[in-house]
Design an enzyme around this catalytic site. Sequence first.
Site, PDB file in Angstrom:
ATOM      1  N   SER A   7       0.846  -1.192   0.000  1.00  0.00           N
ATOM      2  CA  SER A   7       0.000   0.000   0.000  1.00  0.00           C
ATOM      3  C   SER A   7       0.879   1.239   0.000  1.00  0.00           C
ATOM      4  O   SER A   7       1.771   1.359   0.843  1.00  0.00           O
ATOM      5  CB  SER A   7      -0.882   0.009   1.247  1.00  0.00           C
ATOM      6  OG  SER A   7      -1.368   1.325   1.459  1.00  0.00           O
ATOM      7  N   HIS A  31      -1.465  -1.599  -4.061  1.00  0.00           N
ATOM      8  CA  HIS A  31      -2.711  -1.324  -3.332  1.00  0.00           C
ATOM      9  C   HIS A  31      -2.886   0.191  -3.177  1.00  0.00           C
ATOM     10  O   HIS A  31      -2.040   0.866  -2.587  1.00  0.00           O
ATOM     11  CB  HIS A  31      -2.641  -2.003  -1.970  1.00  0.00           C
ATOM     12  CG  HIS A  31      -3.891  -1.939  -1.163  1.00  0.00           C
ATOM     13  ND1 HIS A  31      -4.961  -2.791  -1.350  1.00  0.00           N
ATOM     14  CD2 HIS A  31      -4.257  -1.125  -0.144  1.00  0.00           C
ATOM     15  CE1 HIS A  31      -5.917  -2.510  -0.481  1.00  0.00           C
ATOM     16  NE2 HIS A  31      -5.515  -1.484   0.261  1.00  0.00           N
ATOM     17  N   ASP A  33      -5.145   3.069  -1.677  1.00  0.00           N
ATOM     18  CA  ASP A  33      -6.183   3.360  -0.680  1.00  0.00           C
ATOM     19  C   ASP A  33      -6.839   4.702  -0.981  1.00  0.00           C
ATOM     20  O   ASP A  33      -6.220   5.747  -0.804  1.00  0.00           O
ATOM     21  CB  ASP A  33      -5.547   3.408   0.722  1.00  0.00           C
ATOM     22  CG  ASP A  33      -5.201   2.023   1.230  1.00  0.00           C
ATOM     23  OD1 ASP A  33      -6.106   1.173   1.284  1.00  0.00           O
ATOM     24  OD2 ASP A  33      -4.027   1.799   1.570  1.00  0.00           O
ATOM     25  N   MET A  35      -9.571   7.378   0.015  1.00  0.00           N
ATOM     26  CA  MET A  35     -10.393   7.782   1.172  1.00  0.00           C
ATOM     27  C   MET A  35     -10.973   9.162   0.903  1.00  0.00           C
ATOM     28  O   MET A  35     -10.277  10.049   0.388  1.00  0.00           O
ATOM     29  CB  MET A  35      -9.542   7.845   2.439  1.00  0.00           C
ATOM     30  CG  MET A  35      -8.789   6.553   2.724  1.00  0.00           C
ATOM     31  SD  MET A  35      -7.954   6.629   4.317  1.00  0.00           S
ATOM     32  CE  MET A  35      -6.944   5.144   4.235  1.00  0.00           C
ATOM     33  N   HIS A  64      -8.659   0.188  -3.368  1.00  0.00           N
ATOM     34  CA  HIS A  64      -9.480  -0.080  -2.175  1.00  0.00           C
ATOM     35  C   HIS A  64     -10.224   1.216  -1.869  1.00  0.00           C
ATOM     36  O   HIS A  64      -9.626   2.173  -1.381  1.00  0.00           O
ATOM     37  CB  HIS A  64      -8.560  -0.509  -1.020  1.00  0.00           C
ATOM     38  CG  HIS A  64      -9.249  -0.670   0.293  1.00  0.00           C
ATOM     39  ND1 HIS A  64      -8.571  -0.729   1.491  1.00  0.00           N
ATOM     40  CD2 HIS A  64     -10.567  -0.801   0.608  1.00  0.00           C
ATOM     41  CE1 HIS A  64      -9.442  -0.878   2.485  1.00  0.00           C
ATOM     42  NE2 HIS A  64     -10.662  -0.910   1.977  1.00  0.00           N
ATOM     43  N   MET A  66     -12.434   3.487   0.109  1.00  0.00           N
ATOM     44  CA  MET A  66     -13.062   3.776   1.399  1.00  0.00           C
ATOM     45  C   MET A  66     -13.821   5.085   1.209  1.00  0.00           C
ATOM     46  O   MET A  66     -13.413   6.147   1.685  1.00  0.00           O
ATOM     47  CB  MET A  66     -11.981   3.871   2.488  1.00  0.00           C
ATOM     48  CG  MET A  66     -11.439   2.487   2.858  1.00  0.00           C
ATOM     49  SD  MET A  66      -9.786   2.553   3.598  1.00  0.00           S
ATOM     50  CE  MET A  66      -8.785   2.577   2.118  1.00  0.00           C
ATOM     51  N   MET A 135     -10.943  -6.516   6.656  1.00  0.00           N
ATOM     52  CA  MET A 135     -10.102  -5.500   7.282  1.00  0.00           C
ATOM     53  C   MET A 135      -9.600  -6.018   8.632  1.00  0.00           C
ATOM     54  O   MET A 135     -10.390  -6.504   9.450  1.00  0.00           O
ATOM     55  CB  MET A 135     -10.875  -4.200   7.505  1.00  0.00           C
ATOM     56  CG  MET A 135     -11.253  -3.444   6.241  1.00  0.00           C
ATOM     57  SD  MET A 135      -9.866  -3.001   5.165  1.00  0.00           S
ATOM     58  CE  MET A 135      -8.872  -1.951   6.247  1.00  0.00           C
ATOM     59  N   ASP A 174      -6.064  -6.732   5.220  1.00  0.00           N
ATOM     60  CA  ASP A 174      -5.490  -5.387   5.101  1.00  0.00           C
ATOM     61  C   ASP A 174      -5.472  -4.708   6.469  1.00  0.00           C
ATOM     62  O   ASP A 174      -6.522  -4.514   7.080  1.00  0.00           O
ATOM     63  CB  ASP A 174      -6.347  -4.591   4.098  1.00  0.00           C
ATOM     64  CG  ASP A 174      -5.849  -3.169   3.862  1.00  0.00           C
ATOM     65  OD1 ASP A 174      -4.769  -2.818   4.363  1.00  0.00           O
ATOM     66  OD2 ASP A 174      -6.551  -2.426   3.152  1.00  0.00           O
TER      67      ASP A 174
HETATM   68  C1  DX5 Z   1      -6.127   1.324   6.069  1.00  0.00           C
HETATM   69  C2  DX5 Z   1      -5.729   0.953   4.652  1.00  0.00           C
HETATM   70  C3  DX5 Z   1      -4.564   0.070   4.566  1.00  0.00           C
HETATM   71  C4  DX5 Z   1      -3.266   0.654   5.093  1.00  0.00           C
HETATM   72  C5  DX5 Z   1      -2.423  -0.463   5.555  1.00  0.00           C
HETATM   73  O1  DX5 Z   1      -7.384   1.887   6.067  1.00  0.00           O
HETATM   74  O2  DX5 Z   1      -6.802   0.296   4.007  1.00  0.00           O
HETATM   75  O3  DX5 Z   1      -4.380  -0.416   3.239  1.00  0.00           O
HETATM   76  O4  DX5 Z   1      -2.540   1.369   4.133  1.00  0.00           O
HETATM   77  O5  DX5 Z   1      -1.324   0.064   6.214  1.00  0.00           O
HETATM   78  P1  DX5 Z   1      -0.533  -0.803   7.297  1.00  0.00           P
HETATM   79  O6  DX5 Z   1       0.020  -1.982   6.562  1.00  0.00           O
HETATM   80  O7  DX5 Z   1       0.489   0.147   7.774  1.00  0.00           O
HETATM   81  O8  DX5 Z   1      -1.522  -1.205   8.344  1.00  0.00           O
HETATM   82 ZN    ZN Z   2      -6.371  -0.688   2.061  1.00  0.00          ZN
END
Ligand code: DX5
Ligand code: ZN
Length: 219
Positions: A7, A31, A33, A35, A64, A66, A135, A174
């Site tokens: 990620s 990956h 993320d 948001m 991903h 969110m 998650m 994740d």
């Molecule tokens: C959190 C994200 C993850 C995050 C993981 O909401 O969906 O993908 O980047 O980071 P680590 O591996 O540091 O928990």
């Molecule tokens: Zn993620």
Amino acid sequence: MIRICPSILNADRNNLSAEIDKISSTSDLLHLDVMDNIFVPNRTFSLDESRKIISETSIPVDAHLMIADPDEQAYLYAKAGAASVTFHLEASKKPRETIAMIASEGSRVGIALKPDTPFELLAPLMSEIDMVLIMTVEPGFGGQSFMGEMMSKVTKARAEIDSKYFEKIWLQVDGGISLATIALASEAGADTFVAGSAVFKAANPGEMIELLRAAALSN
Ligand code: DX5
Ligand code: ZN
């Protein structure tokens, strides 16, 4: 088959292409993320920024989402060329339509479950998706601690996949995945692993991916 998906949430945003170069030869998917500061209390990549990353990287992108409105937005990430688009079941009012729209753009379709969402809610949709994302932290931030109590959900999902869907559905975890936790998730049945801080805080991120892969295979 084990897949490691670094990620870039906590990679150096000002040098993203150099950061991605460090992991491109050893990672399976990148990956991303996304948001929106509504579904989770944090904002990351916009659709335009995501499009740019997707078009500039050679690694298949695992988006991903969110975001609060996946029913409106998710297919746009598929259209932009993400290899896989995952949205949260909690945010969708019409998951079947959203699944179909993503799939019609040729992307794999994933559905994510927050820690409090039971696997049973996803069971009726399993025949329509390509990946389950369980998650192992509350979505929103990198660097949180792995929730070991999610392993019973992973075990349940693995049993359902093995009895009906076999290799067709990937089982992703994740949050908090590191050399200390990846074997637990793999033992519970995960085959696809997101790792943010573990990879990008390592002195050699590309090599860390190989160490994580070896640890996942070791159980
Ligand atoms: C959190 C994200 C993850 C995050 C993981 O909401 O969906 O993908 O980047 O980071 P680590 O591996 O540091 O928990
Ligand atoms: Zn993620």
